[in-house]
Design an enzyme around this catalytic site. Structure first.
Site, short mmCIF file in Angstrom:
data_model
loop_
_atom_site.label_atom_id
_atom_site.label_comp_id
_atom_site.label_asym_id
_atom_site.label_seq_id
_atom_site.Cartn_x
_atom_site.Cartn_y
_atom_site.Cartn_z
N LEU A 25 55.48 23.24 -30.47
CA LEU A 25 57.06 23.12 -30.38
C LEU A 25 57.46 22.68 -31.80
O LEU A 25 56.77 21.32 -32.06
CB LEU A 25 57.33 22.37 -29.20
CG LEU A 25 56.90 22.89 -27.88
CD1 LEU A 25 57.28 21.87 -26.78
CD2 LEU A 25 57.77 24.24 -27.70
N LYS A 26 58.18 23.31 -32.47
CA LYS A 26 58.91 22.52 -33.78
C LYS A 26 60.23 21.99 -33.25
O LYS A 26 61.08 22.46 -32.41
CB LYS A 26 59.01 23.70 -34.78
CG LYS A 26 58.04 24.49 -35.31
CD LYS A 26 58.48 25.76 -36.29
CE LYS A 26 59.31 25.27 -37.19
NZ LYS A 26 59.63 26.37 -38.10
N ILE A 27 60.36 20.78 -33.65
CA ILE A 27 61.55 19.97 -33.12
C ILE A 27 62.08 19.31 -34.34
O ILE A 27 61.63 18.46 -35.23
CB ILE A 27 61.36 18.92 -32.38
CG1 ILE A 27 60.48 19.48 -30.85
CG2 ILE A 27 62.57 18.18 -31.80
CD1 ILE A 27 59.84 18.42 -29.92
N TYR A 75 56.90 27.41 -32.14
CA TYR A 75 58.29 27.66 -31.73
C TYR A 75 59.44 26.73 -31.92
O TYR A 75 58.85 25.58 -31.31
CB TYR A 75 58.28 28.46 -30.31
CG TYR A 75 59.73 28.35 -29.44
CD1 TYR A 75 60.52 29.46 -29.98
CD2 TYR A 75 59.96 27.80 -28.85
CE1 TYR A 75 61.57 29.73 -29.56
CE2 TYR A 75 61.41 27.76 -28.41
CZ TYR A 75 62.15 28.99 -28.52
OH TYR A 75 63.30 29.19 -28.27
#
Length: 211
Positions: free
Chosen positions: A82-84, A55
Site C-alpha cells: 500500500l502506497k500512502i 497500490y
C-alpha cells in the site's frame, strides 16, 4: 530491483517478459488512464508481476483509507504493497496497518519525512527524483539524504526511486542509495542501449557478412 511504473496491463506484461522487471508501481493518475476499475486492474497486475504490486490509497478520511487498504490488500496478500502519501496524519495510519500489511510512504521530499515513515513502520519509502530536482533543486541529493537516514536507523526499510525520466537519472539514483528503481516502460527499454553499442554491433555484423 527494477519495477515498472505503469497501470497498463499490456505494457506491464511486455515489461515482465523482459525477465528483469520484478515489480509494478501504480498511482491514481496512472490508474485513471485505463478503462477498467482500479481493483480489476490491480488484480490483473498481481497475476502478471512476479513481485510486489503497489497500490496508492485514495480515500479522504482516515477511516475510508483504512477500509480501502484492507480491501485492496485482500486482492493478493502475498504481493500488495500500500502506497500512502507522506503526511503526519497518514503515517499515523501506517502504524495501524504496518503490523499486518506492507506499507510504502510515497511523495517523500525530505529526510525528516523518511525518519517518521521508518518509525511508523513503513517497509518502503518512495521519493520523486525528477520532481524533486525541478522543485527542490537536486533529486539525487534527496536520495542520498534518505538513504543516510535509513542506514542510521538500522531498520530494513527499502528506498524506491520514482519519477525517473532517463537511464542517466536512474543510474545516479541507484548510486546515491536507491534500493529499487521504478521506471516508465520507455526508460526501462532504454537502459540497455547506447549509440556506441549500436555502432559496435554494426561493425560486428559487417565483419560477419564479409566472411
Amino acid at each position: 530491483m527494477l519495477f515498472i511504473d505503469s497501470a497498463v496491463v499490456d505494457e506491464v506484461t511486455q515489461a515482465v517478459k523482459l525477465g528483469f522487471v520484478r515489480g509494478c508501481t501504480t498511482n491514481p493518475i496512472l490508474l485513471s488512464k485505463v478503462a477498467a476499475a482500479p481493483d480489476t486492474v490491480i488484480k490483473r497486475l498481481c497475476q502478471i508481476v512476479p513481485g510486489p504490486v503497489f497500490y496508492q490509497l485514495t480515500g479522504k478520511a482516515l477511516r475510508e483509507k483504512e477500509q480501502e487498504a484492507r480491501e485492496f490488500y485482500q486482492i493478493a496478500p502475498d504481493k500488495i504493497v500500500l502506497k500512502i502519501p507522506a503526511t503526519t496524519e497518514n503515517l499515523a495510519l501506517v502504524t495501524r496497518l504496518a503490523p499486518e500489511i506492507p506499507c510504502a510512504a510515497t511523495a517523500v521530499f525530505s529526510g525528516h519525512q523518511t525518519l517518521l515513515a521508518i518509525e511508523a513502520g513503513c517497509t518502503y519509502v518512495i521519493p520523486y527524483v525528477n520532481r524533486a530536482t525541478r522543485l527542490l533543486g537536486d533529486g539525487i541529493k534527496l536520495i542520498a539524504e534518505m538513504a543516510a537516514v535509513i542506514q542510521a536507523s538500522g531498520r530494513p526499510v527499502e528506498l524506491v526511486a520514482a519519477s525517473v525520466k532517463s537511464p542517466e537519472e536512474a543510474l545516479r539514483a541507484f548510486i546515491a542509495g536507491a534500493h529499487h528503481l521504478t521506471l516508465p516502460y520507455e526508460v526501462l527499454l532504454a537502459l540497455g542501449n547506447h549509440p556506441l553499442s549500436d555502432e559496435a554491433i554494426a561493425e560486428f555484423e559487417k565483419a560477419a557478412v564479409r566472411k
